[in-house]
Write a protein that holds these residues in place. Structure first.
Motif, short mmCIF file in Angstrom:
data_model
loop_
_atom_site.label_atom_id
_atom_site.label_comp_id
_atom_site.label_asym_id
_atom_site.label_seq_id
_atom_site.Cartn_x
_atom_site.Cartn_y
_atom_site.Cartn_z
N LYS A 238 1.33 -6.81 10.97
CA LYS A 238 1.70 -5.79 10.29
C LYS A 238 1.72 -5.07 12.05
O LYS A 238 2.93 -4.68 11.98
CB LYS A 238 0.05 -4.67 9.85
N ASN A 258 -0.51 1.10 6.44
CA ASN A 258 -1.46 2.09 5.56
C ASN A 258 -1.50 1.24 4.62
O ASN A 258 -1.77 1.14 3.27
CB ASN A 258 -0.99 2.56 5.11
N THR A 259 -0.64 -0.47 4.82
CA THR A 259 -0.81 -1.64 3.43
C THR A 259 -1.64 -2.85 3.62
O THR A 259 -1.55 -3.22 5.23
CB THR A 259 0.33 -2.03 3.06
N THR A 260 -2.65 -3.43 3.74
CA THR A 260 -3.94 -3.77 3.64
C THR A 260 -3.08 -5.44 3.91
O THR A 260 -1.90 -5.52 2.83
CB THR A 260 -5.16 -4.48 2.62
N GLU A 261 -3.01 -5.92 5.06
CA GLU A 261 -2.49 -7.17 4.84
C GLU A 261 -2.04 -8.14 3.59
O GLU A 261 -1.68 -9.29 3.51
CB GLU A 261 -3.45 -8.42 6.03
N ASN A 262 -3.44 -8.48 2.60
CA ASN A 262 -3.38 -9.36 1.36
C ASN A 262 -2.71 -8.57 0.90
O ASN A 262 -2.76 -9.79 -0.41
CB ASN A 262 -4.86 -9.63 1.77
N LYS A 263 -2.04 -7.65 0.94
CA LYS A 263 -1.36 -7.01 -0.66
C LYS A 263 -0.08 -7.07 0.54
O LYS A 263 1.07 -6.39 0.41
CB LYS A 263 -1.29 -5.57 -1.03
#
Length: 390
Positions: A238, A258-263
């Motif tokens: 990120k 606002n995006t989680t790493e696994n997504k």
């Protein structure tokens, strides 16, 4: 006419083919390698050509898909600061076809399609290994788990890395575009004026696409020039992406943050070198297995859905599967090859040097609106007469 057909692959193309076969009472079994169809992946655009097929299959299903996604009233290409280069109102598309392009989570779309397929015709956890021909000219499909089935015909709907295609056309080749792409789903409420817009920002050898897919969820993709087959340090990904797009409009980094790493998923962008046929006898390829294109026109999924519509109707109306497959290729070849070439060209001009960027932007800004509308209508038109008369 009914046939014993094996569909390999339960992605969007395979599922819509199964749904089309259900509608036309064509006998089939679908084999998908996944143990279950989970809501994974990122977003996908569905344009009116795809939506017309889904409505033809089942208007109720189309409504459920539309309710699960987000409908566009504009499609925008902008510079890195979100200043418009090309801004297309979709009102003329709405008037012509009854709906416009929409965005939806790919996994959600797959789940809805799966729900409407005749469940007795689907087998999960069946990973295709190879096929062979029996003495009676039927086909034997072997799976990785050691099981097999006999069938009259095979439809390879197993994507860009199709194992059916690799056996059918061993000399087929993928072409790396020179670009890699990150895709993500951000937990973010996009501003009202942009929530019904599908848009792409073009910057210095970078590209960033944005589309809301449902309340509080935004699909985004980020593209840059890259050597192939590289991997990410997930812990710093990120930070690297926010640095990469630091000169872009603040919305871009808000979405990344606002995006989680696994997504966040990374994949190199490739397409398939054009094939001079999609079938051999009773074995036929569709979708990305037959004509994978770069995602620049947002037509990969839509063309797989069109394939399902046309192939199922040719099979339903012609005497043999082989004739249907050949007629399907002859009918679809011109449109699909044009889109593959257009996507390749767009991928080159979207990420370019500063001098070419100015020329590109000037041409795009000054392209007559009437020409753009004509191109869209041609792209979105589905030949529904094929369903009744081949």
């Amino acid at each position: 006419m009914t046939n014993n057909i094996s569909i390999i692959g339960g992605g969007i193309g395979g599922l819509v083919t199964a749904l089309s076969f259900d509608k036309l009472n064509i006998s089939y079994r679908l084999y998908e390698r996944a143990e279950s169809l989970k809501e994974v992946g990122a977003g996908i655009w569905l344009s009116p050509n795809a939506l017309q097929v889904l409505e033809w299959i089942n208007p109720k299903m189309l409504k459920e898909i539309q309710n699960a996604g987000n409908i566009f009233n504009r499609i925008l290409v902008a510079d890195h600061k979100l200043n418009p280069i090309s801004d297309s109102s979709q009102s003329f598309v709405q008037e012509k076809f009854g709906y416009t392009t929409m965005a939806i989570h790919r996994g959600k779309l797959q789940q809805i399609l799966y729900k409407y397929v005749a469940q007795e015709n689907i087998e999960l956890n069946k990973n295709f290994k190879a096929y062979s021909q029996n003495k009676d000219q039927s086909l034997k499909v072997n799976f990785i788990d050691g099981s097999f089935v006999n069938t009259n015909s095979i439809i390879g709907a197993d994507g860009i890395n199709s194992n059916v295609r690799k056996q059918l056309f061993p000399n087929s080749k993928l072409r790396y575009s020179g670009q890699t792409c990150w895709r993500g789903i951000s937990d973010y409420d996009i501003k009202n004026k942009l929530e019904s817009v599908g848009f792409t920002l073009w910057g210095k050898k970078l590209q960033f696409g944005v589309s809301k897919i449902t309340e509080g969820k935004v699909y985004w993709f980020a593209v840059k020039l890259s050597a192939p087959n590289l991997t990410d340090d997930k812990e710093n990904l990120k930070k690297e992406l926010t640095n990469m797009f630091s000169e872009f409009h603040p919305l871009v980094n808000n979405l990344i943050k606002n995006t989680t790493e696994n997504k966040i998923f990374r994949g190199d962008l490739s397409d398939l070198e054009l094939l001079n046929k999609w079938n051999s006898g009773n074995i036929c390829l569709i979708g990305d297995a037959a004509h994978s294109m770069t995602p620049d026109l947002g037509q990969g999924g839509a063309q797989a859905i069109e394939d399902a519509f046309y192939l199922s109707n040719f099979i339903n109306n012609l005497t043999t599967i082989e004739t249907a497959c050949q007629s399907f290729f002859n009918y679809r070849k011109e449109k699909v090859e044009k889109l593959v070439k257009q996507s390749r060209l767009t991928s080159k001009i979207a990420i370019t040097n500063r001098f070419t960027e100015k020329i590109r932007n000037f041409i795009l800004k000054n392209t007559p609106e009437s020409y753009m509308k004509k191109q869209m209508i041609e792209l979105y038109t589905l030949d529904k007469t094929i369903a009744n008369n081949v």
